[in-house]
Design a protein around this motif. Structure first.
Motif, mmCIF file in Angstrom:
data_model
loop_
_atom_site.group_PDB
_atom_site.id
_atom_site.type_symbol
_atom_site.label_atom_id
_atom_site.label_comp_id
_atom_site.label_asym_id
_atom_site.label_seq_id
_atom_site.Cartn_x
_atom_site.Cartn_y
_atom_site.Cartn_z
ATOM 1 N N GLY A 190 -38.534 -1.276 1.069
ATOM 2 C CA GLY A 190 -37.275 -0.664 0.657
ATOM 3 C C GLY A 190 -37.366 0.033 -0.687
ATOM 4 O O GLY A 190 -36.679 1.027 -0.928
ATOM 5 N N HIS A 191 -38.222 -0.464 -1.571
ATOM 6 C CA HIS A 191 -38.412 0.208 -2.863
ATOM 7 C C HIS A 191 -39.074 1.574 -2.688
ATOM 8 O O HIS A 191 -38.950 2.442 -3.566
ATOM 9 C CB HIS A 191 -39.255 -0.648 -3.810
ATOM 10 N N LEU A 192 -39.751 1.785 -1.581
ATOM 11 C CA LEU A 192 -40.412 3.074 -1.349
ATOM 12 C C LEU A 192 -39.580 4.015 -0.494
ATOM 13 O O LEU A 192 -39.649 5.226 -0.678
ATOM 14 C CB LEU A 192 -41.779 2.855 -0.695
ATOM 15 N N VAL A 193 -38.813 3.480 0.444
ATOM 16 C CA VAL A 193 -38.106 4.365 1.383
ATOM 17 C C VAL A 193 -36.599 4.101 1.465
ATOM 18 O O VAL A 193 -35.904 4.812 2.178
ATOM 19 C CB VAL A 193 -38.734 4.288 2.796
ATOM 20 N N GLY A 194 -36.107 3.108 0.744
ATOM 21 C CA GLY A 194 -34.684 2.772 0.801
ATOM 22 C C GLY A 194 -33.832 3.637 -0.108
ATOM 23 O O GLY A 194 -34.325 4.519 -0.811
ATOM 24 N N GLU A 195 -32.539 3.333 -0.096
ATOM 25 C CA GLU A 195 -31.569 4.051 -0.934
ATOM 26 C C GLU A 195 -31.715 3.668 -2.400
ATOM 27 O O GLU A 195 -32.168 2.572 -2.723
ATOM 28 C CB GLU A 195 -30.137 3.691 -0.512
ATOM 29 N N ASN A 196 -31.279 4.566 -3.265
ATOM 30 C CA ASN A 196 -31.158 4.300 -4.712
ATOM 31 C C ASN A 196 -32.478 3.911 -5.371
ATOM 32 O O ASN A 196 -32.520 2.987 -6.181
ATOM 33 C CB ASN A 196 -30.094 3.225 -4.976
#
Length: 146
Positions: free
Chosen positions: A65-71
């Motif tokens: 999520g840190h690579l492809v998630g929001e924000n």
């Protein structure tokens, strides 16, 4: 009763997501006492533990999520990035348990999130999850400690 999700299913899910997003995975040995998870946006590398249980699984999703998630841009502060990565983890998870929620809560509280703030974050994440899936057929009802 929800279907039982096996460890192999969780491990394959992590591998599939990493392949889809061209993310390189480094694995921390299980005999290392202290977990050392990270995501490097420049190199698209994550460090995770082998997916042996739900806790390791949701932590891996969080790093993805840190690579492809929001924000996750420079314009977002650290807490926004953390919440965005946990939101991605919840959206993508094939299983979410009370253990997963406890791990997420502990991680967010380590960034200074208060109990009251966590209740709001949890409520927002559940609302987003319900919107995306049309229900919470395998997400538990999390009873927040008083």
């Amino acid at each position: 009763m929800p279907n039982l999700v096996k460890r192999i299913d969780m491990a394959l899910h992590i591998q599939e997501l990493c392949a889809e997003h061209k993310i390189t995975v480094k694995y921390q040995p299980l005999d290392d006492i202290t977990p050392c998870y990270y995501a490097n946006q420049k190199t698209k590398v994550i460090m995770i533990r082998p997916t042996k249980n739900t806790g390791y699984y949701v932590s891996a999703l969080h790093e993805i999520g840190h690579l492809v998630g929001e924000n996750q841009s420079r314009d977002n502060d650290l807490l926004e990035k953390e919440i965005g990565a946990w939101k991605y983890a919840m959206e993508q998870a094939i299983v979410w348990t009370d253990t997963a929620t406890r791990i997420m809560k502990k991680a967010l509280c380590s960034y200074g999130v208060t109990e009251e703030q966590f209740k709001g974050i949890w409520s927002d994440l559940l609302e987003d999850r319900m919107y995306l899936t049309g229900g919470l057929n395998y997400l538990p009802t999390y009873n927040l400690p008083r």
